[in-house]
Design an enzyme around this catalytic site. Structure first.
Site, PDB file in Angstrom:
ATOM      1  N   TYR A  53      51.869   2.682  22.691  1.00  0.00           N
ATOM      2  CA  TYR A  53      50.906   2.954  23.759  1.00  0.00           C
ATOM      3  C   TYR A  53      50.601   1.666  24.540  1.00  0.00           C
ATOM      4  O   TYR A  53      50.603   0.570  23.981  1.00  0.00           O
ATOM      5  CB  TYR A  53      49.597   3.498  23.192  1.00  0.00           C
ATOM      6  CG  TYR A  53      49.662   4.882  22.583  1.00  0.00           C
ATOM      7  CD1 TYR A  53      50.796   5.674  22.669  1.00  0.00           C
ATOM      8  CD2 TYR A  53      48.557   5.406  21.911  1.00  0.00           C
ATOM      9  CE1 TYR A  53      50.842   6.938  22.097  1.00  0.00           C
ATOM     10  CE2 TYR A  53      48.589   6.672  21.336  1.00  0.00           C
ATOM     11  CZ  TYR A  53      49.735   7.428  21.429  1.00  0.00           C
ATOM     12  OH  TYR A  53      49.769   8.670  20.856  1.00  0.00           O
ATOM     13  N   SER A 211      46.940  16.518  22.530  1.00  0.00           N
ATOM     14  CA  SER A 211      46.922  17.223  23.818  1.00  0.00           C
ATOM     15  C   SER A 211      46.195  18.554  23.722  1.00  0.00           C
ATOM     16  O   SER A 211      46.717  19.599  24.119  1.00  0.00           O
ATOM     17  CB  SER A 211      48.355  17.444  24.343  1.00  0.00           C
ATOM     18  OG  SER A 211      48.343  17.820  25.703  1.00  0.00           O
ATOM     19  N   PRO A 212      44.952  18.554  23.214  1.00  0.00           N
ATOM     20  CA  PRO A 212      44.223  19.813  23.045  1.00  0.00           C
ATOM     21  C   PRO A 212      43.909  20.520  24.362  1.00  0.00           C
ATOM     22  O   PRO A 212      43.650  21.724  24.361  1.00  0.00           O
ATOM     23  CB  PRO A 212      42.935  19.378  22.336  1.00  0.00           C
ATOM     24  CG  PRO A 212      42.757  17.939  22.717  1.00  0.00           C
ATOM     25  CD  PRO A 212      44.146  17.392  22.796  1.00  0.00           C
ATOM     26  N   LEU A 213      43.957  19.782  25.481  1.00  0.00           N
ATOM     27  CA  LEU A 213      43.708  20.385  26.790  1.00  0.00           C
ATOM     28  C   LEU A 213      45.007  20.573  27.578  1.00  0.00           C
ATOM     29  O   LEU A 213      44.979  20.884  28.762  1.00  0.00           O
ATOM     30  CB  LEU A 213      42.723  19.532  27.598  1.00  0.00           C
ATOM     31  CG  LEU A 213      41.374  19.268  26.931  1.00  0.00           C
ATOM     32  CD1 LEU A 213      40.476  18.448  27.846  1.00  0.00           C
ATOM     33  CD2 LEU A 213      40.684  20.570  26.540  1.00  0.00           C
ATOM     34  N   GLY A 215      47.342  18.483  28.746  1.00  0.00           N
ATOM     35  CA  GLY A 215      47.493  17.654  29.938  1.00  0.00           C
ATOM     36  C   GLY A 215      46.490  17.946  31.035  1.00  0.00           C
ATOM     37  O   GLY A 215      46.716  17.606  32.199  1.00  0.00           O
ATOM     38  N   GLY A 216      45.387  18.607  30.694  1.00  0.00           N
ATOM     39  CA  GLY A 216      44.352  18.913  31.680  1.00  0.00           C
ATOM     40  C   GLY A 216      44.378  20.343  32.187  1.00  0.00           C
ATOM     41  O   GLY A 216      43.454  20.768  32.890  1.00  0.00           O
ATOM     42  N   LEU A 217      45.404  21.121  31.823  1.00  0.00           N
ATOM     43  CA  LEU A 217      45.485  22.493  32.325  1.00  0.00           C
ATOM     44  C   LEU A 217      44.355  23.372  31.805  1.00  0.00           C
ATOM     45  O   LEU A 217      44.029  24.385  32.431  1.00  0.00           O
ATOM     46  CB  LEU A 217      46.827  23.121  31.938  1.00  0.00           C
ATOM     47  CG  LEU A 217      48.084  22.529  32.584  1.00  0.00           C
ATOM     48  CD1 LEU A 217      49.283  23.406  32.274  1.00  0.00           C
ATOM     49  CD2 LEU A 217      47.914  22.368  34.092  1.00  0.00           C
ATOM     50  N   LEU A 218      43.751  22.991  30.689  1.00  0.00           N
ATOM     51  CA  LEU A 218      42.663  23.785  30.114  1.00  0.00           C
ATOM     52  C   LEU A 218      41.294  23.152  30.372  1.00  0.00           C
ATOM     53  O   LEU A 218      40.321  23.494  29.703  1.00  0.00           O
ATOM     54  CB  LEU A 218      42.889  23.947  28.604  1.00  0.00           C
ATOM     55  CG  LEU A 218      44.147  24.725  28.213  1.00  0.00           C
ATOM     56  CD1 LEU A 218      44.424  24.596  26.724  1.00  0.00           C
ATOM     57  CD2 LEU A 218      44.020  26.195  28.611  1.00  0.00           C
ATOM     58  N   GLY A 220      39.787  22.996  33.553  1.00  0.00           N
ATOM     59  CA  GLY A 220      39.230  23.385  34.844  1.00  0.00           C
ATOM     60  C   GLY A 220      40.064  22.905  36.013  1.00  0.00           C
ATOM     61  O   GLY A 220      39.532  22.536  37.061  1.00  0.00           O
TER      62      GLY A 220
END
Length: 328
Positions: A53, A211-213, A215-218, A220
């Site tokens: 990273y 990546s629980p969201l 990449g941001g799709l979940l 909003g």
């Protein structure tokens, strides 16, 4: 904050973990330090990083950034359950990657120097190495544990049979073996429900979704688009998923509005309620995103809402573990 034990260990970790992949790449060092301080204030004690990273600031850039934060004292190191990873390509030389004994030991020493600490709480294999025998991997990991440089060993991105094979090889050497599996898991990506999570649960491993969201799709994404806000989730990594699932995502945002909850909080709360899940790893770029994540701890669903989420984002096959997901 809520806490639980990591798998079959006595190690206590927060139900939300702090992922640091953005630190040093998309988030400045000062903002990253502020977010780590805020995470401790919120009771988040599990911090996850990796030796690959933060490459924009040099090899192990994020680890070095975290090391400078830990070096500020105030009991930071003692409060944090620190996890990092080994496997990724460090240089163009052939032995600076993978899970050979040589690379594992050298990479661990390098991570310790960058992090400015004497030990790593959870040293995770970032990917399975099909070219290195388990006897060699566990020989190296056993040495690091004996030396006190590593407390526990974890895995990332393993298949269910990899987990079983790894544990069997560890037990042959009278080693404790893996304690956690970090996997890609969210409402849009549910493959691990087939075999990875059942295997992890049976073997006593904690499950740490990354990546629980998605990449941001979940989080909003459509609402932000309507407000002309920057939408990182339409990057190449998830653009095809966004295009393919846009109708479901729109209905998901409508459901969240109906529930009076932020989409990111609903996505995290769904994971927190899944069997076997220890702690989703949130990867904030901003302080607002970090603060928002804790709302998930107060979100509860009834069966009707869970059924609606399954309709929007169906599990693989008929749902549940293999083989029932596709067989009688």
């Amino acid at each position: 904050m809520e806490y639980t034990q990591l798998g079959r260990t006595g190690l206590v970790v927060s139900r939300l973990g702090l992922g640091t992949m953005n630190f040093g790449s998309h988030t400045s060092e000062s903002d990253s330090h502020a977010m780590m301080d805020r995470a401790l204030d919120l009771g988040i004690n599990f911090f996850d990083t990796a030796d690959i990273y933060g490459r924009k600031s040099g090899p192990g850039g994020t680890e070095a950034l975290i090391g400078r934060w830990l070096g500020r004292g105030g009991g930071r190191r003692d409060k944090v359950v620190l996890a990092t990873k080994v496997y990724g390509k460090i240089s163009d030389w052939p032995n600076d990657r993978g899970l050979s004994a040589r690379h594992i030991v050298r990479a661990c020493d390098a991570s310790l120097r960058r992090l400015g600490t004497d030990w790593i709480d959870v040293y995770q294999m970032h990917h399975v190495d099909r070219s290195t025998p388990w006897a060699e991997i566990w020989e190296a990991m056993g040495v690091l544990v004996t030396q006190g440089k590593v407390r526990y060993v974890g895995s990332c991105n393993f298949a269910g049979w990899h987990l079983s094979t790894a544990q069997a090889a560890a037990h042959e050497r009278s080693l404790f073996g893996l304690v956690s599996e970090q996997c890609h898991y969210n409402l849009l990506t549910r493959y691990v429900e087939l075999e990875v999570i059942p295997a992890a649960s049976a073997l006593g491993l904690g499950v740490l979704p990354w990546s629980p969201l998605h990449g941001g799709l979940l989080s909003g994404v459509l609402r932000r688009q309507a407000a002309n806000a920057t939408v990182r989730s339409t990057s190449d990594r998830v653009a095809s998923d966004f295009e393919r699932r846009s109708t479901a995502i729109a209905k998901y945002e409508d459901l969240c509005a109906e529930l009076g909850q932020e989409p990111s909080a609903v996505a995290l709360a769904w994971l927190l309620a899944r069997p076997g899940v220890t702690a989703p790893l949130v990867g904030p770029r901003t302080m607002a995103q970090l603060n928002m994540s804790t709302q998930a701890l107060s979100v509860e669903f009834d069966d009707t809402v869970l059924d609606r989420l399954d309709e929007l984002f169906p599990p693989v096959g008929k749902g549940g573990p293999a083989p029932e997901a596709w067989a009688w």
